[in-house]
Structures are given as C-alpha cells and as structure tokens.
Design an enzyme around this catalytic site. Structure first.
Site, short mmCIF file in Angstrom:
data_model
loop_
_atom_site.label_atom_id
_atom_site.label_comp_id
_atom_site.label_asym_id
_atom_site.label_seq_id
_atom_site.Cartn_x
_atom_site.Cartn_y
_atom_site.Cartn_z
N GLU A 166 0.82 -1.23 0.00
CA GLU A 166 0.00 0.00 0.00
C GLU A 166 0.84 1.26 0.00
O GLU A 166 0.64 2.16 0.82
CB GLU A 166 -0.98 -0.03 1.18
CG GLU A 166 -1.89 -1.25 1.14
CD GLU A 166 -2.84 -1.37 2.33
OE1 GLU A 166 -2.87 -0.46 3.17
OE2 GLU A 166 -3.54 -2.39 2.41
N ASN A 207 2.22 -4.86 -3.33
CA ASN A 207 0.84 -5.30 -3.06
C ASN A 207 -0.01 -4.09 -2.69
O ASN A 207 0.44 -3.22 -1.92
CB ASN A 207 0.90 -6.29 -1.87
CG ASN A 207 -0.39 -7.03 -1.61
OD1 ASN A 207 -0.93 -7.67 -2.51
ND2 ASN A 207 -0.88 -6.97 -0.38
N HIS A 243 -10.03 -6.24 -2.55
CA HIS A 243 -11.11 -6.02 -1.57
C HIS A 243 -12.23 -5.30 -2.33
O HIS A 243 -12.24 -4.08 -2.43
CB HIS A 243 -10.62 -5.18 -0.40
CG HIS A 243 -9.64 -5.90 0.46
ND1 HIS A 243 -9.96 -7.03 1.18
CD2 HIS A 243 -8.33 -5.66 0.71
CE1 HIS A 243 -8.90 -7.46 1.84
NE2 HIS A 243 -7.89 -6.65 1.57
N GLU A 272 -5.90 -10.79 -1.49
CA GLU A 272 -6.74 -10.60 -0.30
C GLU A 272 -8.21 -10.54 -0.69
O GLU A 272 -8.99 -9.74 -0.15
CB GLU A 272 -6.34 -9.30 0.42
CG GLU A 272 -4.86 -9.23 0.78
CD GLU A 272 -4.48 -8.00 1.60
OE1 GLU A 272 -5.39 -7.30 2.10
OE2 GLU A 272 -3.28 -7.75 1.73
N ASP A 274 -11.96 -10.44 -1.21
CA ASP A 274 -13.29 -10.56 -0.60
C ASP A 274 -14.22 -9.58 -1.30
O ASP A 274 -13.76 -8.61 -1.91
CB ASP A 274 -13.30 -10.38 0.94
CG ASP A 274 -12.55 -9.17 1.44
OD1 ASP A 274 -12.43 -8.18 0.70
OD2 ASP A 274 -12.08 -9.21 2.60
O1 G3I Z 1 -3.91 -7.52 18.88
C1 G3I Z 1 -4.86 -6.57 19.41
C2 G3I Z 1 -5.47 -7.07 20.68
O2 G3I Z 1 -4.46 -7.16 21.65
C3 G3I Z 1 -6.57 -6.10 21.11
O3 G3I Z 1 -7.21 -6.60 22.25
C4 G3I Z 1 -7.60 -5.92 20.00
C5 G3I Z 1 -8.66 -4.90 20.36
O4 G3I Z 1 -9.18 -4.26 19.23
O5 G3I Z 1 -6.93 -5.47 18.83
C6 G3I Z 1 -5.95 -6.38 18.37
O6 G3I Z 1 -5.36 -5.85 17.20
C7 G3I Z 1 -6.17 -5.89 16.04
C8 G3I Z 1 -5.43 -6.71 14.98
O7 G3I Z 1 -6.12 -6.67 13.77
C9 G3I Z 1 -5.25 -8.16 15.39
O8 G3I Z 1 -6.48 -8.78 15.56
C10 G3I Z 1 -6.39 -4.48 15.56
O9 G3I Z 1 -7.21 -3.78 16.46
C11 G3I Z 1 -7.04 -4.48 14.20
O10 G3I Z 1 -7.06 -3.16 13.68
C12 G3I Z 1 -6.24 -5.35 13.25
O11 G3I Z 1 -6.92 -5.36 12.02
C13 G3I Z 1 -6.19 -5.90 10.94
C14 G3I Z 1 -5.99 -4.83 9.88
O12 G3I Z 1 -5.32 -5.40 8.76
C15 G3I Z 1 -5.17 -3.66 10.40
O13 G3I Z 1 -5.06 -2.69 9.43
C16 G3I Z 1 -6.99 -7.05 10.35
O14 G3I Z 1 -7.09 -8.10 11.32
C17 G3I Z 1 -6.32 -7.54 9.09
O15 G3I Z 1 -7.15 -8.50 8.46
C18 G3I Z 1 -6.11 -6.37 8.13
O16 G3I Z 1 -5.47 -6.83 6.97
C19 G3I Z 1 -5.24 -5.85 5.97
C20 G3I Z 1 -3.98 -6.28 5.21
O17 G3I Z 1 -2.92 -6.46 6.11
C21 G3I Z 1 -3.62 -5.27 4.14
N1 G3I Z 1 -4.73 -5.02 3.25
C22 G3I Z 1 -5.98 -4.66 3.89
C23 G3I Z 1 -6.37 -5.73 4.93
C24 G3I Z 1 -7.73 -5.44 5.53
O18 G3I Z 1 -7.70 -4.24 6.28
#
Ligand code: G3I
Length: 360
Positions: A166, A207, A243, A272, A274
């Site tokens: 990105e 990517n 996405h 990715e 969906d």
């Molecule tokens: O690990 C913490 C945890 O300790 C806490 O309790 C919890 C409370 O909200 O948050 C947890 O972290 C989260 C993390 O995922 C792990 O689950 C974050 O809040 C959350 O923002 C994070 O989201 C991820 C996101 O990227 C962040 O930008 C998604 O799971 C993940 O699927 C998403 O993946 C991205 C790709 O890397 C890049 N392309 C877009 C895609 C979708 O956004």
C-alpha cells in the site's frame, strides 16, 4: 515458485468431499484413476497450475472446524497479522516470530504453502518506530535490519513476500508514509534489494488495494515496475488485494490490467480477495456476489502468469469487514456457519473450466 506439492488425500477424504460437493461418488470397485480427485478449490486451481488460498489470523486456528476446513480446502495461506512489523519487531532489534511460526507450522502440517505479509507497511508499525523522528541513515538501517531478519527467519518457509504494501495513494502519488517522508521513493528499490539479498529464491511482490482496475493507482504501479525492472531491481510479482464491494461495481478492465502487469514479466496474484455487500444479504445480492467471484476468478485464469488467488479469510465467521465498514459484510464464499454460498459454486465452476482447458 516454491509452492510445496499438495499432499495426496486419502480416498476416504475424497469421497467425503465429493459428497459435500454433490459430485458423483465413484463406486468402490471403480479404478482409482476414475475417482473424482479434484474436489477442493485448491485441487481445481492446481489443475491449471495455480494455488487457491485463504488468509488466517492466529486466534482463528483455535476454532477447530474453521482450521480444519482451511487445512483441507486450501493450498496456501497468508498470516493476517502475525508477520507484520508490530508483531515481528515489537521492540527495536528484538524479534518475535511466535505468531508467524505458529501459522507456518500449521501450514506445513496441513500441506499449505505460505505467502509472507508484509515487510513494509505504513500501518501496524510498532510504537517505538512511529513515536519519534529518525534521520534517513537511521531509518534506512532500521528498515534494512527488519527486512533482513524477517526474510532470513522465514527463508524456505514462505514462497512469496509482500515486500511493500500500500505505498501509493488513489491518485497515483506516493503515500506520505514515514518511509517515503524520511527516505524518498528510493526506499522501495532498497527494500526489494535487501529482501533479495536475504533470500534469493523467494518471490518479491508489491501489493495494494484498488489496483484491480485500470486507473491512476494501477498506472502508477505499472510505471514504477517498469522503472524498477529497467534499473535491475529485483521484483517478481504484483499483488492485487481485491477487496471489492458489490455497490462499487466490478473493476473496470480487470483482465487487461492483470495482463499488462504480466506482460512486464511479473507474476500477478490476487492476494486478499473478498467481495462485501450492504447488509443484510439477500438472494439477489448473493447471486450478484457469486457472479463477481466468478468473474474475478475468470480474470485471473485468463492470464497465464496470474499464479494464484487468496481469500482474506474464507468465511463470514471471521472477517475484518464488519468492524471497519459498519453495515457491510457477508463478503466471503462461506457463511458464518461454514456453509458454502453461491460464490463458492461460481469460483469452482470457473476453476473447473480452466482445468478442462488446460487438459484439452
Ligand atoms: O492484537 C490486538 C489485541 O491485543 C486487542 O485486544 C484488539 C482490540 O481491538 O486489537 C488487536 O489488534 C487488532 C489486529 O487486527 C489483530 O487482531 C487491531 O485492532 C485491528 O485493527 C487489526 O486489524 C487488521 C488490519 O489489517 C489492520 O489494518 C486485520 O485483522 C487484518 O485483516 C487487516 O489486513 C489488511 C492487510 O494487512 C492489508 N490489506 C488490507 C487488509 C484489511 O484491512
């Protein structure tokens, strides 16, 4: 590409899966060669030389039915979070590969290959990196060390890396990330070179999202890849996250866009995938979603160097979308009860058609 060969499934499993798919089950007396072997999306994809994968986040491995289906239906996986910078280098110079290793171990035990995601991204950076400013020399050294350590650790365990994720804005200008602002655009070439130095065999990708269609953003990547190639910078692939959303329509000229990156000598992957929709879902929306999934799959399969498709999670049970886009969701081919939606059939139909063409 170092995608390990998929393990051979037992006849019992093939039969059970065929029953689930509604395929004719070969009578016990029938010769093995006549049995329906291609019963999963990955099996179908492999028949035309591709993989079909799904991302997974570590906590989802504790959801046993979910993890079991991931391990049987798919040939590749991508860690949703655990190879990102905040997870792998939570303190400067202190590396933690626990989460990524857990997914690699799961993948190896189930015969899945792993896409590495991601070495360099503006998001999910650790606080120690973002909470102060760095000189260009300092940040270059930090970035080089991060890439070198992570790629070295996963050498031979991942077949591809999203080296830079990105890095472009929608209008095709560089995203004003800490890396761009401190190092200028040359950081991308440096990152690719450092990754190559750490693992000469892994496939190196750029990517991004909203690059499936032709337009300013994908044009910017097209120009960048041309420049990188001309300068002899190692780059092997372009990842289109894909996405998508029903309400925004199907990406304009997706097939031609994949083809033009392939024509630059790159592999292309849908990394990715969906396809979300405004909730609640209904029959008409699910049918349109199935049509989109079929068309996306067709667009990849029409290009020889479109090497594989990865869903960003395969079921509505675990999806990043509802919290990020309130009121939207139902984006995956399996519903929250792990039942197949019409999208599954559309993907399978597209993959089967390509498999038949490959054989014919
Ligand atoms: O690990 C913490 C945890 O300790 C806490 O309790 C919890 C409370 O909200 O948050 C947890 O972290 C989260 C993390 O995922 C792990 O689950 C974050 O809040 C959350 O923002 C994070 O989201 C991820 C996101 O990227 C962040 O930008 C998604 O799971 C993940 O699927 C998403 O993946 C991205 C790709 O890397 C890049 N392309 C877009 C895609 C979708 O956004």
């Amino acid at each position: 590409m170092r995608t390990p060969p998929r393990r051979t499934r037992t006849a019992a499993y093939a039969t059970a899966a065929a029953l689930l798919l509604g395929l004719a089950v070969a009578p016990a007396a029938r010769a093995d060669a006549e049995r329906p072997q291609a019963v999963t999306l990955d099996d179908l994809a492999r028949q035309s030389g591709r993989y079909f994968g799904s991302a997974v986040d570590n906590p989802e491995l504790d959801d046993t039915p979910y993890a079991n289906l991931l391990g049987t239906e798919f040939g590749s996986t991508t860690p949703g979070n655990s190879m990102k910078w905040d997870a792998t280098e939570p303190r400067r110079g202190v590396f933690n590969f626990t989460g990524g290793d857990e997914i690699v171990n799961y993948a190896q035990a189930n015969g899945l290959s792993v896409r590495g995601h991601t070495l360099l991204w503006h998001s999910q950076l650790p606080g120690w990196l973002t909470s102060r400013t760095w000189t260009a020399d300092e940040l270059r050294s930090i970035l080089k060390n991060h890439i070198t350590q992570v790629v070295t650790h996963y050498k031979g365990k991942v077949f591809a890396w999203d080296v830079a994720n990105e890095i472009m804005n929608e209008d095709g200008t560089y995203r004003q990330s800490i890396f761009y602002k401190t190092l200028g655009p040359g950081y991308v070439a440096d990152a690719l070179r450092w990754a190559r130095a750490a693992d000469p065999n892994v496939k190196l990708y750029l990517n991004d999202y909203n690059v499936e269609a032709t337009g300013a953003k994908s044009d910017a990547y097209y120009r960048l890849v041309k420049q990188l190639k001309a300068a002899g910078v190692p780059i092997d692939g372009f990842g289109m996250q894909a996405h998508l959303a029903l309400q925004y329509g199907f990406p304009n000229q997706m097939g031609q866009n994949i083809q033009r990156f392939a024509d630059l000598g790159l592999d292309v992957a849908l990394t990715e995938l969906d396809i979300r929709m405004p909730l609640p879902s209904d029959t008409a929306k699910l049918a349109r979603q199935a049509e989109f999934y079929g068309r996306v799959t067709d667009a990849c399969l029409a290009v020889r160097r479109c090497v594989g498709i990865t869903l960003w999670g395969y079921s509505d049970r675990h999806s990043w979308i509802p919290p990020v886009f309130p009121g939207e969701g139902a984006a995956l081919p399996w519903n929250g009860n792990l039942r197949r939606k019409p999208a599954y059939d559309a993907i399978a139909k597209s993959l089967a058609a390509a498999a038949r063409e490959t054989k014919g």
